[in-house]
Write a protein that holds these residues in place. Structure first.
Motif, PDB file in Angstrom:
ATOM      1  N   ARG A  90       4.920  68.803  51.653  1.00  0.00           N
ATOM      2  CA  ARG A  90       5.491  70.378  51.684  1.00  0.00           C
ATOM      3  C   ARG A  90       6.799  71.123  51.292  1.00  0.00           C
ATOM      4  NH1 ARG A  90       1.725  73.671  54.450  1.00  0.00           N
ATOM      5  NH2 ARG A  90      -0.080  72.681  55.722  1.00  0.00           N
ATOM      6  N   ASP A  91       7.712  69.836  51.522  1.00  0.00           N
ATOM      7  CA  ASP A  91       9.023  70.368  51.588  1.00  0.00           C
ATOM      8  C   ASP A  91       9.330  68.973  50.538  1.00  0.00           C
ATOM      9  OD1 ASP A  91       8.803  67.885  53.454  1.00  0.00           O
ATOM     10  OD2 ASP A  91      10.642  68.493  53.784  1.00  0.00           O
ATOM     11  N   ALA A 118       1.715  75.718  49.711  1.00  0.00           N
ATOM     12  CA  ALA A 118       3.227  74.696  50.427  1.00  0.00           C
ATOM     13  C   ALA A 118       3.873  74.069  49.523  1.00  0.00           C
ATOM     14  CB  ALA A 118       2.905  74.366  51.738  1.00  0.00           C
ATOM     15  N   HIS A 157       9.561  72.065  60.595  1.00  0.00           N
ATOM     16  CA  HIS A 157       8.583  71.116  59.747  1.00  0.00           C
ATOM     17  C   HIS A 157       8.155  70.343  60.950  1.00  0.00           C
ATOM     18  CE1 HIS A 157      10.427  72.103  55.905  1.00  0.00           C
ATOM     19  NE2 HIS A 157      11.001  72.481  56.308  1.00  0.00           N
ATOM     20  N   ASP A 166       2.005  66.682  55.025  1.00  0.00           N
ATOM     21  CA  ASP A 166       3.140  67.892  55.571  1.00  0.00           C
ATOM     22  C   ASP A 166       4.768  66.908  54.582  1.00  0.00           C
ATOM     23  OD1 ASP A 166       1.877  68.927  57.283  1.00  0.00           O
ATOM     24  OD2 ASP A 166       2.614  68.349  59.360  1.00  0.00           O
TER      25      ASP A 166
END
Length: 477
Positions: free
Chosen positions: A266-267, A237, A226, A263
């Motif tokens: 993304r997770d 993503a 990451h 970002d």
């Protein structure tokens, strides 16, 4: 100096990994990239603009980002021209021929920045750009071997085995170097290897015998890092699963910039993040219009791809839209560029979802900022990098208050928001607030800052485990 056989061979990550290895061994280390071409950038502690990869490398080294870490940054605005940033400040937009003529001046800025760092740090880990084998760019080179020879530093060459043809990459690159440049290469690193190392060993032995260059290490493929991308955009993503996840769609603008703003999503366990390419207008709960290096051209691209009708339908059915920086400017009625800051002078009609218009100008706003979202009051922190002034009645409903001043705008029904704040999703409180505004009511989150720090440690562990320990010790003492 780390140079690569190709773009995206792993130069940025290897420099970050080396910086972290040296820093945790107590070495005073700084990253350096003489010339970078990227649309992802960051604001430094000393108030300038550099490539985002160098800001990440500074974090790996445990030091604040400075403009000297990336003295020349090129931000493409068209296929033939780029905004040229020297010492953290824009000097204007130049085409390739004009920049070639400017290179002598740029070289002076590069060497002066390197000299200042050399006076303060024990080790400087330098990142090249593209490939040193681009023979058409050898004259007046300041990005690869031209720089290495000017400051007399050794070079390691990194190649990506995942692309295939790794030995052809390495041998071909070495063959295209001059004798003095080839002698400067201390060894090679193979990146992104997966499989049994024993199967690779015959090739490594052949390579060393054929070229006389040692292989300093073979780095494994490291999925799930990451870390901020220098420029490359992944198509999709997000780790969210289940029917209750929030779908966030981002148009993949041709000149998209600072897409690292996304970002933190993304997770996120409750988010499905999609970057929509040409001809794609997928359904979404939240559409994010990202930053752009050519706002008018990318606004026209949205129209050509059918996003005007798609956004109208999206909002009619209760969806939300967030514009960041250039995306915020597109949400107004007009984008004016009377001085041709991003192309030919002129105006472009915006999407019209916010009552405002923007006039671009040559002066760029560069600020690291903190504040709160409006009206919720959630804490935010990030940075501003933008040109232009935005005015209109909807700015009376700001999207945030940053350093005590209003920022951005909200529509009367609060379905559309725009902000100049990059990093708007970085802080957990702000991220939860914006996702709740977009309709997500689930539980869970991801610690973006922690995951990035853990990724740097994991990267450094791989560098220590797989690179020649004697070579590493020669730098770390």
């Amino acid at each position: 100096m780390v140079q690569g056989t190709t773009s995206d061979a792993g130069k940025s990550l290897l420099v970050a990994g080396l910086c972290r290895v040296l820093a945790r061994r107590g070495v005073s280390v700084a990253p350096f990239k003489p010339q970078n071409m990227a649309l992802n950038s960051a604001v430094t502690a000393d108030g300038g603009e550099i490539g985002r990869a160098q800001a990440l490398q500074a974090e790996a080294a445990g030091i604040p980002a400075e403009v000297d870490f990336n003295p020349v940054l090129l931000k493409p605005a068209t296929d033939r021209g780029a905004q040229v940033i020297v010492g953290g400040r824009s000097i204007g937009t130049l085409d390739a021929v004009a920049y070639h003529d400017y290179k002598a001046t740029a070289r002076e800025a590069v060497l002066a920045a390197h000299a200042r760092l050399a006076a303060r740090f024990e080790v400087i880990v330098v990142e090249g750009a593209g490939s040193p084998a681009e023979v058409n760019l050898r004259e007046h080179d300041i990005a690869n071997m031209g720089f290495a020879e000017a400051v007399d530093c050794p070079v390691i060459l990194v190649a990506d085995i995942d692309r295939g043809g790794v030995f052809a990459q390495l041998v071909g690159t070495l063959e295209l170097l001059s004798a003095s440049e080839r002698a400067r290469v201390a060894g090679c690193v193979i990146n992104r290897f997966r499989g049994d190392p024993a199967l690779l060993q015959p090739g490594l032995d052949w390579f060393t015998e054929y070229t006389g260059k040692p292989v300093l290490g073979t780095l494994p493929f490291l999925p799930g890092l990451h870390l901020d991308a220098e420029d490359r955009l992944d198509g999709s993503a997000g780790s969210g699963e289940g029917a209750d996840r929030l779908r966030v769609v981002v148009p993949a603008l041709p000149r998209i910039s600072n897409h690292t703003d996304l970002d933190p999503l993304r997770d996120h366990p409750g988010v499905e993040l999609l970057f929509a390419g040409p001809g794609e207008t997928p359904g979404a709960d939240l559409v994010v219009l990202p930053g752009s290096k050519n706002v008018r051209a990318d606004r026209a691209w949205l129209r050509e791809q059918g996003w005007d009708a798609a956004l109208a339908r999206h909002l009619r059915y209760g969806g939300r839209v967030l514009g960041i920086c250039g995306g915020y400017q597109m949400l107004g009625h007009w984008i004016h560029d009377p001085e041709g800051c991003e192309g030919e002078p002129g105006s472009e009609a915006g999407l019209g979802w916010l009552d405002l218009e923007t006039t671009l100008g040559p002066e760029k706003q560069l600020h690291n900022v903190t504040g709160r979202l409006e009206p919720e009051g959630a804490t935010v922190a990030g940075y501003e990098i933008h040109q232009g002034t935005t005015t209109g009645s909807d700015t009376a409903r700001p999207a945030a208050t940053l350093d005590g001043r209003p920022d951005g705008a909200r529509s009367a029904d609060d379905r559309v928001r725009g902000t100049y704040l990059h990093g708007v999703f970085d802080e957990a409180e702000a991220r939860r607030t914006l996702l709740a505004w977009a309709g997500w009511s689930g539980e869970g989150d991801s610690d973006h800052h922690r995951r990035r720090a853990d990724s740097l440690e994991r990267l450094a562990d791989a560098v220590e485990a797989h690179l020649d320990p004697a070579w590493l010790a020669s730098w770390a003492g």
